[in-house]
Each structure stands twice: as structure tokens, then as C-alpha cells.
Write a protein that holds these residues in place. Structure first.
Motif, PDB file in Angstrom:
ATOM      1  N   UNK A 174     -72.020 -34.690 -15.806  1.00 24.56           N
ATOM      2  CA  UNK A 174     -71.813 -33.655 -17.379  1.00 24.56           C
ATOM      3  C   UNK A 174     -72.685 -33.882 -17.546  1.00 24.56           C
ATOM      4  N   UNK A 175     -73.944 -35.129 -17.379  1.00 27.97           N
ATOM      5  CA  UNK A 175     -75.017 -35.623 -17.612  1.00 27.97           C
ATOM      6  C   UNK A 175     -76.235 -34.336 -17.169  1.00 27.97           C
ATOM      7  N   UNK A 176     -76.003 -34.270 -16.413  1.00 25.31           N
ATOM      8  CA  UNK A 176     -77.026 -32.820 -15.601  1.00 25.31           C
ATOM      9  C   UNK A 176     -77.721 -31.590 -16.439  1.00 25.31           C
ATOM     10  N   UNK A 177     -77.045 -30.800 -17.595  1.00 26.12           N
ATOM     11  CA  UNK A 177     -77.418 -29.549 -18.304  1.00 26.12           C
ATOM     12  C   UNK A 177     -77.577 -30.440 -19.185  1.00 26.12           C
ATOM     13  N   UNK A 178     -77.429 -31.577 -20.223  1.00 23.58           N
ATOM     14  CA  UNK A 178     -77.994 -32.543 -20.792  1.00 23.58           C
ATOM     15  C   UNK A 178     -79.628 -32.505 -20.438  1.00 23.58           C
TER      16      UNK A 178
END
Length: 123
Positions: free
Chosen positions: A100-104
Motif C-alpha cells: 500500500x506504500x507503493x502509490x504513496x
């Protein structure tokens, strides 16, 4: 706003030194070369933008919305960009990547770019 910008500039600069040392000493033996390179990218961008925050805090009067937006774009952008990279690297190293941190990360990068563009327009 000026005090907030200067405080975060100093905080992020100090943390960049700590995280850089942590990466160079504690993580060097545990991370792959690619992960360590990504971690170092987070540290470099954090330090560059901490210095940008300090300069903005010293040079801008923060008397209008655009100048305030410069500060917030850098403050939030640093957090989203660099800290998401740290999280991705550490969780990947531990075998449980937080996807979930990838798009952040790109969202943080977009805020950093916006900060620079707003800085250009405000001077």
C-alpha cells in the motif's frame, strides 16, 4: 507558518542524518544493494528538501496562501515520499512488503514538485 517550516526543516534534516547513518551501518549488511540504494534515495531527497524548507523559512515572509502552500507541500511531500520509501525498503527486507506504500511515494514526489513550482511562482 515560518516557525513551523523552520522546525520541520531542522527536524527532517536531523532525521536524514540519523536515517543515513542507520542505513550505512545497521542496514548495509541486511539489505540488498538495490534496497539500500532506494533507502539512500529517500535520505537524499529528505535532506535536500529539509534544506529547502530551512531556506524557504529564512527567505519567505509567509504572508500569503501560496507561500504557505510551499511550506506544506514540502513538509507533507517529504513525509510521504521519503518515509514511504523507508517503509517499503524495511518491510521488503523483512519479507513482508507493505504494498500500500507503493502509490504513496509518487504522491509525495508530486507534492515536492508542487512545492518547487509554488516557490518559483511566489518569488
Amino acid at each position: 507558518m515560518k516557525e513551523i517550516v523552520l522546525t520541520f526543516g531542522a527536524l527532517y534534516g536531523g532525521l536524514a542524518v540519523i536515517f543515513g547513518a542507520f542505513g550505512a551501518h545497521a542496514l548495509k549488511k541486511r539489505m540488498s544493494e538495490d534496497l539500500l540504494k532506494s533507502f539512500e534515495t529517500g535520505v537524499k531527497y529528505q535532506m535536500y528538501h529539509a534544506l529547502a524548507l530551512l531556506l524557504a523559512g529564512l527567505l519567505l515572509p509567509f504572508e500569503n496562501t501560496m507561500q504557505n502552500a510551499v511550506g506544506w507541500c514540502f513538509i507533507i511531500g517529504i513525509f510521504l515520499f521519503s518515509f514511504s520509501i523507508y517503509g517499503l525498503c524495511i518491510t521488503t527486507m523483512n519479507g513482508n512488503k507493505w504494498r500500500f506504500l507503493g502509490p504513496v511515494t509518487p504522491l509525495g514526489g508530486l507534492l515536492l514538485v508542487a512545492g518547487w513550482l509554488l516557490l518559483m511562482l511566489s518569488v
